[in-house]
Design a protein around this motif. Structure first.
Motif, PDB file in Angstrom:
ATOM      1  N   THR A  36       3.740   7.546   2.944  1.00  0.00           N
ATOM      2  CA  THR A  36       4.520   8.310   2.012  1.00  0.00           C
ATOM      3  C   THR A  36       4.206   9.640   1.995  1.00  0.00           C
ATOM      4  O   THR A  36       3.210  10.428   2.133  1.00  0.00           O
TER       5      THR A  36
ATOM      6  N   ASP B  21       6.407   1.399  -0.639  1.00  0.00           N
ATOM      7  CA  ASP B  21       5.036   0.801  -0.580  1.00  0.00           C
ATOM      8  C   ASP B  21       4.644   0.785  -1.932  1.00  0.00           C
ATOM      9  O   ASP B  21       4.034   2.077  -2.514  1.00  0.00           O
TER      10      ASP B  21
ATOM     11  N   GLU C 106       9.080   5.361   1.970  1.00  0.00           N
ATOM     12  CA  GLU C 106       8.459   5.458   3.112  1.00  0.00           C
ATOM     13  C   GLU C 106       9.565   4.962   4.222  1.00  0.00           C
ATOM     14  O   GLU C 106      10.500   4.089   3.961  1.00  0.00           O
TER      15      GLU C 106
ATOM     16  N   LYS D 142      -2.155  -3.443  -3.207  1.00  0.00           N
ATOM     17  CA  LYS D 142      -0.867  -2.969  -2.319  1.00  0.00           C
ATOM     18  C   LYS D 142      -0.303  -4.118  -1.812  1.00  0.00           C
ATOM     19  O   LYS D 142       0.948  -4.043  -1.182  1.00  0.00           O
TER      20      LYS D 142
ATOM     21  N   GLU E  46       5.872   4.755  -3.398  1.00  0.00           N
ATOM     22  CA  GLU E  46       5.399   5.470  -2.158  1.00  0.00           C
ATOM     23  C   GLU E  46       6.893   5.127  -1.426  1.00  0.00           C
ATOM     24  O   GLU E  46       7.125   3.994  -0.860  1.00  0.00           O
TER      25      GLU E  46
ATOM     26  N   ILE F  24       0.883   2.547   6.931  1.00  0.00           N
ATOM     27  CA  ILE F  24       0.153   3.829   7.323  1.00  0.00           C
ATOM     28  C   ILE F  24      -0.284   4.599   6.156  1.00  0.00           C
ATOM     29  O   ILE F  24       0.438   4.806   5.407  1.00  0.00           O
TER      30      ILE F  24
HETATM   31 MN    MN Z   1       2.124   3.949   1.388  1.00  0.00          MN
END
Ligand code: MN
Length: 226
Positions: free
Chosen positions: A193, A103, A74, A124, A72, A23
């Protein structure tokens, strides 16, 4: 190839990972730090391939094609029951459990992709970009006992956030994603995040946790071998 994560406290059974959904901009403060207005732009989602998955206590290989890799932190939700068009009230039934993940993002590649209108996969979805702890079996109410998400880098706190302040709550994000995409047993949802994303470099030790939660994610950032 089968991608699995351990299930906390269980030796026989593993969690068989299906797809990885992430997300974006699910915390207002993080949306602002990235230059967006959370009032005007709702969260969204993207995917990582299974090969992005990395086990706890492994090395994170800094990708050779990036100069700006960022963490990030999460909360990760594991899906235990498939469904489409899941309602918010039914969403909790689809949860298998939860975990803490990172992430990992090549911010320079992502910026370039945004400018060029290209997809984010390279930024990513590279190998090892989704380290994750063992999955703790549990329902939504089990999560309630835990505090903030906290990330330390070389022992120093660099990121902290209250997962309760997510723009899409856990039931909402299960409902939102399943409006468009079938959620299946084995799916992982990286829930976005909080603010405080920042760079990592080879030699860094990252420790991600959910306060009060026994599973801690410990990752060593290393250089790619020539
Ligand atoms: Mn993220």
């Amino acid at each position: 190839m089968k991608y699995v994560l351990p299930i906390a406290g269980e030796t026989e059974k593993k969690f068989l990972v299906n797809k990885i959904i992430c997300i974006g901009r699910n915390y207002a403060e993080h949306a602002r730090e990235m230059g967006h207005d959370p009032e005007r732009e709702p969260p969204f989602f993207f995917f990582k391939p299974q090969s992005a998955l990395a086990q706890n206590n492994t090395d994170f290989i800094y990708p050779h094609f990036s100069q700006q890799v960022e963490h990030e932190l999460e909360l990760v939700i594991a899906i235990g029951k498939s469904g489409t068009q899941i309602s918010v009230t039914e969403a909790a039934d689809h949860m298998f459990g939860f975990a803490v993940g990172l992430d990992m993002t090549c911010r320079d590649i992502q910026k370039q992709a945004k400018q060029l209108g290209r997809p984010w996969e390279l930024a990513k979805g590279f190998d090892g970009s989704a380290p994750c702890t063992a999955i703790q079996r549990g329902a939504l109410q089990d999560l309630e006992q835990y505090g903030d998400l906290v990330l330390t880098r070389n022992g120093e706190e660099v990121q902290r956030g209250d997962w309760r302040t997510m723009v899409w709550s856990i039931p909402e994000l299960i409902a939102e994603v399943s409006r468009y995409i079938k959620l299946e047993e084995g799916d992982l949802i990286f829930t976005g995040t909080p603010a405080g994303v920042g760079p990592v470099k080879p030699g860094d030790r990252l420790c991600a946790k959910l306060e009060g939660f026994a599973q801690e994610l410990n990752i060593l950032v290393t250089k790619e071998q020539d």
